[in-house]
Design a protein around this motif. Structure first.
Motif, PDB file in Angstrom:
ATOM      1  N   GLN A 223      33.554  43.179  44.211  1.00 44.23           N
ATOM      2  CA  GLN A 223      34.716  42.426  43.747  1.00 44.23           C
ATOM      3  C   GLN A 223      35.704  43.308  42.992  1.00 44.23           C
ATOM      4  O   GLN A 223      36.845  42.890  42.763  1.00 44.23           O
ATOM      5  CB  GLN A 223      34.258  41.257  42.872  1.00 44.23           C
ATOM      6  CG  GLN A 223      33.557  40.173  43.666  1.00 44.23           C
ATOM      7  CD  GLN A 223      33.114  38.997  42.811  1.00 44.23           C
ATOM      8  OE1 GLN A 223      32.145  39.071  42.066  1.00 44.23           O
ATOM      9  NE2 GLN A 223      33.827  37.883  42.928  1.00 44.23           N
ATOM     10  N   ASP A 224      35.298  44.488  42.628  1.00 43.32           N
ATOM     11  CA  ASP A 224      36.168  45.474  41.997  1.00 43.32           C
ATOM     12  C   ASP A 224      36.541  46.506  43.055  1.00 43.32           C
ATOM     13  O   ASP A 224      35.746  47.381  43.399  1.00 43.32           O
ATOM     14  CB  ASP A 224      35.444  46.130  40.823  1.00 43.32           C
ATOM     15  CG  ASP A 224      36.278  47.190  40.114  1.00 43.32           C
ATOM     16  OD1 ASP A 224      37.336  47.591  40.644  1.00 43.32           O
ATOM     17  OD2 ASP A 224      35.860  47.622  39.021  1.00 43.32           O
ATOM     18  N   GLY A 225      37.761  46.399  43.595  1.00 42.80           N
ATOM     19  CA  GLY A 225      38.188  47.299  44.654  1.00 42.80           C
ATOM     20  C   GLY A 225      38.261  48.749  44.230  1.00 42.80           C
ATOM     21  O   GLY A 225      38.037  49.663  45.037  1.00 42.80           O
ATOM     22  N   VAL A 246      42.180  56.237  42.777  1.00 45.39           N
ATOM     23  CA  VAL A 246      41.131  55.720  41.902  1.00 45.39           C
ATOM     24  C   VAL A 246      41.450  56.041  40.447  1.00 45.39           C
ATOM     25  O   VAL A 246      41.333  55.187  39.559  1.00 45.39           O
ATOM     26  CB  VAL A 246      39.757  56.301  42.297  1.00 45.39           C
ATOM     27  CG1 VAL A 246      38.682  55.859  41.305  1.00 45.39           C
ATOM     28  CG2 VAL A 246      39.384  55.881  43.707  1.00 45.39           C
ATOM     29  N   THR A 247      41.869  57.277  40.200  1.00 48.59           N
ATOM     30  CA  THR A 247      42.193  57.696  38.836  1.00 48.59           C
ATOM     31  C   THR A 247      43.311  56.852  38.248  1.00 48.59           C
ATOM     32  O   THR A 247      43.200  56.323  37.127  1.00 48.59           O
ATOM     33  CB  THR A 247      42.611  59.173  38.825  1.00 48.59           C
ATOM     34  OG1 THR A 247      41.547  59.972  39.340  1.00 48.59           O
ATOM     35  CG2 THR A 247      42.939  59.627  37.405  1.00 48.59           C
ATOM     36  N   TYR A 248      44.411  56.695  38.995  1.00 51.18           N
ATOM     37  CA  TYR A 248      45.552  55.934  38.495  1.00 51.18           C
ATOM     38  C   TYR A 248      45.209  54.462  38.311  1.00 51.18           C
ATOM     39  O   TYR A 248      45.611  53.837  37.325  1.00 51.18           O
ATOM     40  CB  TYR A 248      46.740  56.076  39.449  1.00 51.18           C
ATOM     41  CG  TYR A 248      47.327  57.469  39.510  1.00 51.18           C
ATOM     42  CD1 TYR A 248      47.467  58.243  38.365  1.00 51.18           C
ATOM     43  CD2 TYR A 248      47.753  58.008  40.710  1.00 51.18           C
ATOM     44  CE1 TYR A 248      48.002  59.516  38.418  1.00 51.18           C
ATOM     45  CE2 TYR A 248      48.290  59.290  40.782  1.00 51.18           C
ATOM     46  CZ  TYR A 248      48.417  60.027  39.636  1.00 51.18           C
ATOM     47  OH  TYR A 248      48.946  61.296  39.705  1.00 51.18           O
ATOM     48  N   ALA A 249      44.473  53.893  39.257  1.00 52.09           N
ATOM     49  CA  ALA A 249      44.116  52.483  39.160  1.00 52.09           C
ATOM     50  C   ALA A 249      43.224  52.220  37.960  1.00 52.09           C
ATOM     51  O   ALA A 249      43.378  51.207  37.259  1.00 52.09           O
ATOM     52  CB  ALA A 249      43.427  52.021  40.445  1.00 52.09           C
ATOM     53  N   ARG A 252      45.232  52.247  34.847  1.00 50.94           N
ATOM     54  CA  ARG A 252      46.024  51.018  34.740  1.00 50.94           C
ATOM     55  C   ARG A 252      45.165  49.817  34.364  1.00 50.94           C
ATOM     56  O   ARG A 252      45.689  48.715  34.155  1.00 50.94           O
ATOM     57  CB  ARG A 252      46.708  50.733  36.080  1.00 50.94           C
ATOM     58  CG  ARG A 252      47.892  51.639  36.427  1.00 50.94           C
ATOM     59  CD  ARG A 252      49.163  51.166  35.751  1.00 50.94           C
ATOM     60  NE  ARG A 252      49.381  49.746  35.975  1.00 50.94           N
ATOM     61  CZ  ARG A 252      49.971  49.236  37.051  1.00 50.94           C
ATOM     62  NH1 ARG A 252      50.420  50.035  37.989  1.00 50.94           N
ATOM     63  NH2 ARG A 252      50.129  47.937  37.167  1.00 50.94           N
ATOM     64  N   GLY A 253      43.841  50.004  34.281  1.00 49.45           N
ATOM     65  CA  GLY A 253      42.961  48.896  33.942  1.00 49.45           C
ATOM     66  C   GLY A 253      42.715  47.943  35.099  1.00 49.45           C
ATOM     67  O   GLY A 253      42.328  46.786  34.891  1.00 49.45           O
ATOM     68  N   LEU A 254      42.885  48.438  36.331  1.00 48.64           N
ATOM     69  CA  LEU A 254      42.729  47.595  37.516  1.00 48.64           C
ATOM     70  C   LEU A 254      41.314  47.595  38.053  1.00 48.64           C
ATOM     71  O   LEU A 254      41.001  46.854  38.992  1.00 48.64           O
ATOM     72  CB  LEU A 254      43.699  48.063  38.614  1.00 48.64           C
ATOM     73  CG  LEU A 254      45.182  47.957  38.272  1.00 48.64           C
ATOM     74  CD1 LEU A 254      46.034  48.623  39.351  1.00 48.64           C
ATOM     75  CD2 LEU A 254      45.585  46.487  38.111  1.00 48.64           C
ATOM     76  N   GLY A 255      40.449  48.428  37.487  1.00 47.67           N
ATOM     77  CA  GLY A 255      39.072  48.486  37.951  1.00 47.67           C
ATOM     78  C   GLY A 255      38.363  49.676  37.342  1.00 47.67           C
ATOM     79  O   GLY A 255      38.930  50.435  36.555  1.00 47.67           O
ATOM     80  N   GLU A 256      37.105  49.848  37.723  1.00 45.59           N
ATOM     81  CA  GLU A 256      36.266  50.895  37.147  1.00 45.59           C
ATOM     82  C   GLU A 256      36.263  52.135  38.044  1.00 45.59           C
ATOM     83  O   GLU A 256      35.952  52.067  39.222  1.00 45.59           O
ATOM     84  CB  GLU A 256      34.829  50.379  36.987  1.00 45.59           C
ATOM     85  CG  GLU A 256      33.887  51.358  36.331  1.00 45.59           C
ATOM     86  CD  GLU A 256      34.386  51.793  34.958  1.00 45.59           C
ATOM     87  OE1 GLU A 256      34.775  52.988  34.822  1.00 45.59           O
ATOM     88  OE2 GLU A 256      34.414  50.945  34.043  1.00 45.59           O
TER      89      GLU A 256
END
Length: 373
Positions: A223-225, A246-249, A252-256
């Motif tokens: 569920q965490d893209g 992945v690093t930028y996301a 941004r707090g969009l996932g782990e």
């Protein structure tokens, strides 16, 4: 802590894998409108490994019906517009139109303008169905990408953009770093509720439309893209600091994005002998890509005269207008932004990333399917 599932699958028994995914990541599907977003890069046969396989789409639709979804839609915005045959033509060629049946929708038919946090594209037009869906399930393909290293959950959301915006995004970004930031900002507009990656037949080498395939026999889901993308990078052998999306996301707090903070169910060993794009060169003698060197300069496209049919699709679709054609396409290195739209849209496989040999043939082409050990 984010969770990611890695499970065995074939295209004949993929419904078992889908059942396991929904058991591990239950969604409140009953009475909801659900949008499935596969990767439909362009017209291509399912066996080419370019697009999400119709067996996965068919299995997810069946599962959503059992769970009581009020409406299921399946759509994407393939590249190329009219020159590549249009939205429905791409779905028909990939087998996804038949697999989707009455659930197929042309995502480009209706769109709305929304703000982003990206300075290069502060607003974008996005398919209306993406925003109106109660639940969004992303169905990316497990494959490499010459510009971003890999294509998975975050990159799959690039298909939210209808029309010529994808080409515009490549030109405005200009560099791999800025393009990665832009991809994340598009992903953030509508974060998927579930990601199910088609890793049964994976693509390696100079993707996203390379002929070099790897029969992996896996489905990766969560569920965490962002966490799913991090796991896919680990399996491919791409180091964290090179997986810019992945690093930028994660920032941004969009996932782990931290592997240590992701709970994984399944085999997490890197894929032995998996070939990365040319600019991500493996240096581990064991073939596990524990150490990876990175060339910040993306390769220019090259053109195989023996395969080119002179259709001019690459010239017409080049967002940077870097291609001309007098028999065989030629690239202007000063204008090329290495978006690889030409490779993505070439239906004859004439466009490759990297150099040609003295006979004018790409040196990095390996038309084969490698089996997992």
């Amino acid at each position: 802590m984010s969770r990611v599932l890695i499970t065995d699958a074939t295209y004949t028994n993929i419904r078992d894998a889908v059942d396991r995914v929904f058991a591990s990541f239950p969604l409140p599907v009953a009475g909801k409108q659900v949008l499935l977003k596969p990767n439909v890069l362009r017209r291509s046969e399912p066996e080419a490994g370019v697009t999400t396989h119709p067996a996965l789409v068919r299995a997810v639709i069946a599962k959503l019906k059992v769970l009581g979804a009020s409406r299921v839609l399946v759509g994407d915005n393939p590249g190329g517009g009219g020159h590549a045959g249009g939205n429905e033509a791409a779905f028909r060629a990939t087998g996804l139109y038949e697999a989707s049946g009455e659930h197929y929708t042309n995502l480009g038919a209706s769109s709305v303008r929304v703000p982003t946090k990206n300075r290069l594209m502060p607003t974008i037009m996005i398919s209306r169905a993406v925003l109106e869906a109660d639940l969004l399930i992303s169905l990316p393909k497990f494959k490499t990408h010459g510009l971003t290293g890999f294509s998975c959950a975050v990159k799959n959301s690039f298909g939210f953009l209808p029309g010529g915006q994808k080409g515009q995004a490549h030109v405005l970004a200009g560099t791999p770093y800025r393009f990665a930031e832009l991809l994340v900002d598009i992903y953030a507009v509508r974060v998927p509720d579930l990601v199910i990656v088609d890793g049964v037949l994976a693509m390696q080498g100079n993707g996203p439309a390379a002929p070099d395939l790897y029969y992996l026999g896996k489905v990766v889901a969560g569920q965490d893209g962002v966490a799913v993308d991090r796991i896919v990078c680990h399996l491919m052998g791409i180091l964290p600091d090179l997986a810019r999306t992945v690093t930028y996301a994660a920032e941004r707090g969009l996932g782990e994005g931290d592997l240590a903070r992701i709970q994984v169910e399944g085999d997490l060993r890197p894929i032995a002998g998996f070939a990365l794009p040319e600019r991500f060169s493996a240096q581990d003698p064991a073939g596990l890509h524990a150490r990876v060197g990175w060339d910040p300069r993306p390769p220019l496209p090259s053109f195989d005269a023996g395969k080119c049919n002179g259709c001019m699709t690459c010239v017409m679709e080049c967002p940077a207008q870097a291609l001309t054609c007098n028999g065989v396409p030629q690239v202007n290195a000063e204008l090329c932004v290495s978006c690889f739209c030409c490779q993505e849209l070439c239906l004859t496989g004439a466009v490759q990333l990297g150099s040609l040999d003295r006979h004018g043939r790409p040196t990095t082409t390996h038309t084969r399917v490698r089996q997992a050990p």
